[in-house]
Every structure is written in C-alpha cells, then in structure tokens.
Design an enzyme around this catalytic site. Structure first.
Site, PDB file in Angstrom:
ATOM      1  N   THR A 156     -12.180   9.442  -7.902  1.00 58.43           N
ATOM      2  CA  THR A 156     -11.173   8.411  -8.110  1.00 58.43           C
ATOM      3  C   THR A 156      -9.796   8.962  -7.761  1.00 58.43           C
ATOM      4  O   THR A 156      -9.657  10.101  -7.295  1.00 58.43           O
ATOM      5  CB  THR A 156     -11.270   7.807  -9.535  1.00 58.43           C
ATOM      6  N   LYS A 215      -9.625  10.212  -3.344  1.00 56.08           N
ATOM      7  CA  LYS A 215     -10.564   9.462  -2.496  1.00 56.08           C
ATOM      8  C   LYS A 215     -10.416   9.767  -1.017  1.00 56.08           C
ATOM      9  O   LYS A 215     -11.381   9.663  -0.263  1.00 56.08           O
ATOM     10  CB  LYS A 215     -10.388   7.952  -2.716  1.00 56.08           C
ATOM     11  N   ASP A 235     -17.184   1.343  -3.043  1.00 55.93           N
ATOM     12  CA  ASP A 235     -16.223   0.286  -3.407  1.00 55.93           C
ATOM     13  C   ASP A 235     -16.483  -0.953  -2.553  1.00 55.93           C
ATOM     14  O   ASP A 235     -16.231  -2.080  -2.990  1.00 55.93           O
ATOM     15  CB  ASP A 235     -14.781   0.761  -3.168  1.00 55.93           C
ATOM     16  N   GLY A 271      -1.956  -7.295  -0.672  1.00 55.82           N
ATOM     17  CA  GLY A 271      -1.852  -5.834  -0.686  1.00 55.82           C
ATOM     18  C   GLY A 271      -2.345  -5.258   0.627  1.00 55.82           C
ATOM     19  O   GLY A 271      -3.120  -5.899   1.344  1.00 55.82           O
ATOM     20  N   GLY A 273      -2.762  -1.486   0.771  1.00 59.32           N
ATOM     21  CA  GLY A 273      -2.961  -0.060   0.482  1.00 59.32           C
ATOM     22  C   GLY A 273      -4.412   0.339   0.690  1.00 59.32           C
ATOM     23  O   GLY A 273      -5.177  -0.334   1.395  1.00 59.32           O
ATOM     24  N   ALA A 287      -6.946   0.380  -1.425  1.00 59.67           N
ATOM     25  CA  ALA A 287      -7.933  -0.548  -1.980  1.00 59.67           C
ATOM     26  C   ALA A 287      -8.107  -1.756  -1.056  1.00 59.67           C
ATOM     27  O   ALA A 287      -9.230  -2.213  -0.810  1.00 59.67           O
ATOM     28  CB  ALA A 287      -7.498  -1.007  -3.371  1.00 59.67           C
TER      29      ALA A 287
HETATM   30  P1  ATR Z   1      -4.201   1.567  -3.627  1.00 58.30           P
HETATM   31  O1  ATR Z   1      -4.980   2.673  -2.996  1.00 58.30           O
HETATM   32  O2  ATR Z   1      -4.509   1.363  -5.063  1.00 58.30           O
HETATM   33  O3  ATR Z   1      -4.306   0.311  -2.855  1.00 58.30           O
HETATM   34  P2  ATR Z   1      -1.614   2.120  -2.461  1.00 58.30           P
HETATM   35  O4  ATR Z   1      -2.253   2.590  -1.214  1.00 58.30           O
HETATM   36  O5  ATR Z   1      -0.459   2.897  -3.006  1.00 58.30           O
HETATM   37  O6  ATR Z   1      -2.663   2.065  -3.648  1.00 58.30           O
HETATM   38  O7  ATR Z   1      -1.203   0.589  -2.272  1.00 58.30           O
HETATM   39  C1  ATR Z   1      -0.553  -0.129  -3.271  1.00 58.30           C
HETATM   40  C2  ATR Z   1      -0.451  -1.585  -2.866  1.00 58.30           C
HETATM   41  O8  ATR Z   1       0.144  -2.303  -3.942  1.00 58.30           O
HETATM   42  C3  ATR Z   1       0.454  -1.804  -1.663  1.00 58.30           C
HETATM   43  O9  ATR Z   1      -0.002  -2.931  -0.967  1.00 58.30           O
HETATM   44  C4  ATR Z   1       1.793  -2.070  -2.324  1.00 58.30           C
HETATM   45  O10 ATR Z   1       2.691  -2.779  -1.545  1.00 58.30           O
HETATM   46  P3  ATR Z   1       3.684  -1.999  -0.527  1.00 58.30           P
HETATM   47  O11 ATR Z   1       2.844  -1.664   0.667  1.00 58.30           O
HETATM   48  O12 ATR Z   1       4.753  -2.970  -0.253  1.00 58.30           O
HETATM   49  O13 ATR Z   1       4.156  -0.792  -1.275  1.00 58.30           O
HETATM   50  C5  ATR Z   1       1.347  -2.929  -3.480  1.00 58.30           C
HETATM   51  N1  ATR Z   1       2.324  -2.965  -4.563  1.00 58.30           N
HETATM   52  C6  ATR Z   1       2.588  -1.998  -5.453  1.00 58.30           C
HETATM   53  N2  ATR Z   1       3.534  -2.404  -6.313  1.00 58.30           N
HETATM   54  C7  ATR Z   1       3.873  -3.671  -5.952  1.00 58.30           C
HETATM   55  C8  ATR Z   1       4.771  -4.639  -6.463  1.00 58.30           C
HETATM   56  N3  ATR Z   1       5.527  -4.381  -7.517  1.00 58.30           N
HETATM   57  N4  ATR Z   1       4.829  -5.834  -5.853  1.00 58.30           N
HETATM   58  C9  ATR Z   1       4.048  -6.106  -4.792  1.00 58.30           C
HETATM   59  N5  ATR Z   1       3.182  -5.232  -4.253  1.00 58.30           N
HETATM   60  C10 ATR Z   1       3.086  -4.038  -4.833  1.00 58.30           C
END
Ligand code: ATR
Length: 494
Positions: free
Chosen positions: A285, A289, A325, A351, A353, A355
């Site tokens: 986790t 990952k 996943d 999103g 990122g 995930a």
């Molecule tokens: P993960 O692996 O959990 O997806 P990550 O790669 O850091 O983590 O991605 C986080 C996602 O949450 C991204 O899409 C991020 O948006 P940005 O690309 O603009 O950073 C989104 N995210 C995190 N906080 C946010 C917020 N307060 N409002 C909207 N989107 C958010």
C-alpha cells in the site's frame, strides 16, 4: 521449542483496579506483569498481597524513568519496596541489567520465583544485541529479556536476524513500536518465552495490542514454527483493514498462515526480510505501490498498464507482482450493472492520480467511454492521452460535461476522506438519480458525495466494496482458494 505465553501488563494506579483488569482477561492470558511503577504511592506497601489475589503467575516490575518506567524515587527505596513485595511470593521479578548486588535475586529464588534480567533500548536496535543477550543472565536460571525500539525497516531486519542467532535460547525478545509490532504477534513463531499485551483502554507500551485481538485476529495459540507468513507493507500501515480480511480468511479455510502489518520505510530492506522469513506473499500500500515494481522478477500486465502493484507473491526465489486494484474495482461495478455490460457506458472518473490510473485502465478494458475530470487539467490531459479518452478540469465547464458522462461516476481522489469527511469534489453537481456513483474512499464508509447521490435515488458503491474486491483477488493469488464467506465479511464491513 517451548510454548510462548501471553502476559498481560497492568498499569492501573490501584491494586484493586489491576485485579479487575486481570479478571476481565483471565481466560485469555497465562501470566501478568504488575507494573508497580504506575501504582499510587500508598499502594506500594501492599504489593506483597497481590500475587495471591491475582491467582495467576505475576511478574513484579518497578521500572525507573531511565528504563522507560514511572518510578522516580531513590534506588535504595525501590529495592526496599521490591524486597517487601517479594514476601508475597511473586513468580518473577524483572531486574534491569545494572541492578545487581541488592540481594533481590536470592530472595526471589528462595521464594520459588525467577529473575528476568532485562535491557531496554528506546533508540533503536543495538548492533551487538545478540551478544548482549547471551551475556545478560547473571545466574543459570535467569531469563534474559530485551525490549528494543526498531526505528526503521533496517532495524526490523537486524532484530529478526537476532532471533535467528539466538534460536534455541530461552529468552524474551521484544520489538517495540509500530516497526516492532510483528515480533509481538509472532512470539510463538520466534520462540520467545512470552509476549506482552495490555487492555485496549490502557495500553502499557508502544505496539501493545489487547489479548482478545492477539488470540482471535492473530491466532496466537495456533501460531507455530510452521506458520506461513504473509503481510502488508506500507507507511503508515497499522490502520489497514487487510489483516482482518486475510487472517479471517486463513482461519476459515483452516490454513496455518498469518497476515502481518509490516510498517516499511525501505523496500530493499523489506525484501531482505521477506527472504529471511520466507514470506510467501504480501500486499503493498501507499507509498510503495510504484517503488515495489523494480524488485519484481515478473509482473502481470495489470502492473505495466497502471504503473502500480499492490500484490506480490513468491515464485521460487523471486517475486511476481499483480495489481488487483483493477479486479477489485470492477467486481462491485459488474455486480451493480448485473447482467448488462460496461461496454459503451458513459463514465466520469474524478481525479487523475495513481488510483485513477488503475480505474481508467479497468474501465477502458471493459469498453466504457471515459471522461477524466481533475483539479489540475494538465494531469487529466496526460492520463487521458495515455488511454485515448476525454478530459476536463474540475471547474464549472468540467462539471457541466459530467452530465453527458453520467451513467457511472467514479470518485478516486482523497476528497471526502477522514479527517475532512464533509468535503466533496463536486459539491454543486445535481444528480439525476439514474447514475451509478462509486467512491473509492472507504473511510468514512459513506462519503458526502455518496450520501448526496443516494438521496437523489442513485445506486451507490462504497469504497469498502473495492477494498474487499482487491483483497479477495489477493487471497486467490496467496492461497489458490476463493475467499470464504464473502457475504459475511461484506456485512461486517458495511
Ligand atoms: P492516488 O494515488 O491516491 O490517486 P495521487 O496520485 O496523489 O494519489 O492523486 C491524488 C488525486 O486527488 C489527484 O487527482 C489530485 O488532484 P491534482 O492532480 O489536481 O492534485 C486529487 N486531489 C487531491 N486533493 C484534492 C482536492 N482538494 N480537490 C480536488 N482534487 C484533489
């Protein structure tokens, strides 16, 4: 190999309260450590009465501040109190390595008790720990004990190597804190004389768990040298639900296996540990990952496509990686569309990122038409380019576009997660009622986004469904068997 015991450390301020704690857990424990340094002053003169009332073997511990205890008085006073207490016939006394020449040893032995000779290190795992353990006992029957605080995965590796070196020697060896947690639950596997635990309301030391969790979730009475080890690596990792899911599954299929949380700050060090302990498989986790991929001998296509790996299984001398996943995400969605296909379903993914990447890969693989909406537009565009789908920024225009991609809406960001459960990434979006809305956040169980969707009449899928789905797929890879009683655990996780 001797039996490993469960020792309940009690730290109440009165003897009476300590006795009640013992009564609560009597059926689960083998002995008790009375931490007399937690008692209020007036109680100390009555210590001698305690062993008889306790009705189980008791270790007397009156620990000084310097050794991590609460006792602040003079050393002569401490020794006097222990001498008086020993009139009550304690089964064990814990004496630190520098506490010698007081006559306490002779009194203990004359009363039929045994001396535990202890060393403590809260600053890490000493390089010469095994050597020091070998030299610790002052007399033949003394039981050497070390409680050390691993501060990183290298320390954990050092500690497990120490168990190997001391194999066959009667001892108590404990790793404290989150990094040391595996040593507490693996005491029978590691052949250490006892493990310490405490009542959940009053944990006596960092890394302690309660006797009930130790015996039920971690099956302390069944663990032995033959137990097959699995685990999860992450940082932090102690909060995850995966040990509950997998350990329950192992128990239900009658497999002598244990799934352990390994807080991990270094993947190379953990890989060495995995070899040392012959760990058969492990979950991965945040934040490992992506980093784990460089250590895989072979990988499934799901790992290449998503750039992430959450499941590792041993294959000969190497490790094979899969990203479950993707299956975990799809399983509940396929159930929600029961019978019909995801092909051509207009789907929004919020999103962009790590995930989101797994989610988009899974959806595209099923033939869905995907729109990626993200706070940072460029990131959405980059992911969309990789999978040849649409994208938008999370602004008024983007939210408007969701309306034409709303058969399914999947939320993959951390927005709405504890500690800020009131947040939603699309607070102003008005649900029509026909959307399937899926939030991969599982804490809280129903996010603000899902609540709004449910109120509007939408079908919702909670993040715990994905958590269970990926775990069931891992279980298949770990054991070759289907996860037993899936409905049972689903209900429990509602
Ligand atoms: P993960 O692996 O959990 O997806 P990550 O790669 O850091 O983590 O991605 C986080 C996602 O949450 C991204 O899409 C991020 O948006 P940005 O690309 O603009 O950073 C989104 N995210 C995190 N906080 C946010 C917020 N307060 N409002 C909207 N989107 C958010």
């Amino acid at each position: 190999m001797s039996k490993s015991r469960i020792c309940l450390s009690v730290i109440e301020t009165t003897l009476r309260a300590n006795l009640s704690r013992i009564d609560e857990y009597r059926h689960m424990i083998d002995l008790v450590e009375l931490r007399a340094d937690y008692l209020s002053r007036g109680e100390l003169t009555h210590l001698w009465r305690f062993p008889k009332k306790a009705g189980v073997p008791v270790i007397l511990t009156l620990r000084k501040k310097k050794d991590g205890g609460m006792f602040t008085g003079e050393e002569s006073g401490r020794i006097g109190l222990m001498k008086h207490a020993l009139e009550g016939g304690f089964s064990y006394i814990d004496l630190e390595e520098d506490c010698t020449g007081s006559g306490l040893e002779e009194i203990t032995v004359a009363g039929g008790g045994r001396v535990i000779r202890s060393l403590h290190d809260f600053s890490g795992v000493p390089d010469d720990l095994a050597q020091r353990m070998k030299r610790l006992a002052r007399a033949e029957k003394e039981l050497p004990k070390a409680a050390v605080m691993p501060l990183d995965t290298d320390d954990v590796l050092k500690l497990f190597s120490c168990y190997r070196e001391l194999d066959g020697m009667e001892k108590i060896l404990v790793g404290m804190g989150n990094y040391g947690f595996p040593t507490r639950i693996l005491a029978p596997y590691l052949d250490t004389y006892l493990t310490f635990c405490s009542v959940p309301e009053r944990l006596a030391a960092s890394g302690h768990i309660d006797p009930s969790t130790l015996t039920s979730l971690y099956r302390f009475r069944e663990v032995n040298r033959d137990t097959i080890l699995y685990g999860i690596i992450g940082n932090p990792v102690m909060h995850t639900f995966s040990p509950i899911i997998h350990n329950r599954g192992f128990k239900a299929i009658g497999l002598n296996a244990l799934y352990i949380p390994f807080q991990t700050d270094s993947i190379p060090s953990f890989i060495k540990l995995a070899h040392l302990l012959s760990i058969k498989g492990f979950s991965v986790t945040i934040p490992h990952k992506e980093g784990i991929i460089g250590f895989l001998a072979e990988k499934d296509v799901s790992v290449d496509a998503t750039g992430a790996c959450n499941t590792v299984v041993r294959e000969g001398d190497g490790f094979y990686g899969v990203n479950t996943d993707t299956i975990g995400f799809l399983e509940p969605l396929k159930r929600a569309v029961a019978g019909s296909s995801l092909k051509g379903k207009k789907t929004t993914v919020i999103g962009a990122g790590g995930a989101a990447k797994s989610v988009v890969y899974s959806l595209i693989g099923e033939g869905a038409e995907v729109l990626i909406v993200n706070r940072t537009g460029e990131r959405a565009q980059k992911l969309a380019d990789a999978f040849d789908c649409g994208w938008a920024s999370l602004d008024t225009g983007g939210i408007e576009r969701i309306k034409s991609y709303s058969d399914i809406i999947v939320q993959t960001t951390s927005v709405g997660m504890e500690p800020d459960p009131s947040a939603s990434p699309i607070p102003d979006y008005v649900f029509g009622g026909n959307e399937i809305v899926y939030d991969i956040v599982y804490n809280p169980p129903e996010t603000t986004l899902l609540k709004a969707a449910r109120k509007a009449g939408c079908r919702i899928i909670r993040g715990k469904e994905m958590l269970l789905g990926q775990a069931f797929a891992q279980f298949r890879l770990f054991t070759g068997r289907e996860y037993p009683d899936q409905e049972g655990i689903r209900k429990e996780f509602q």
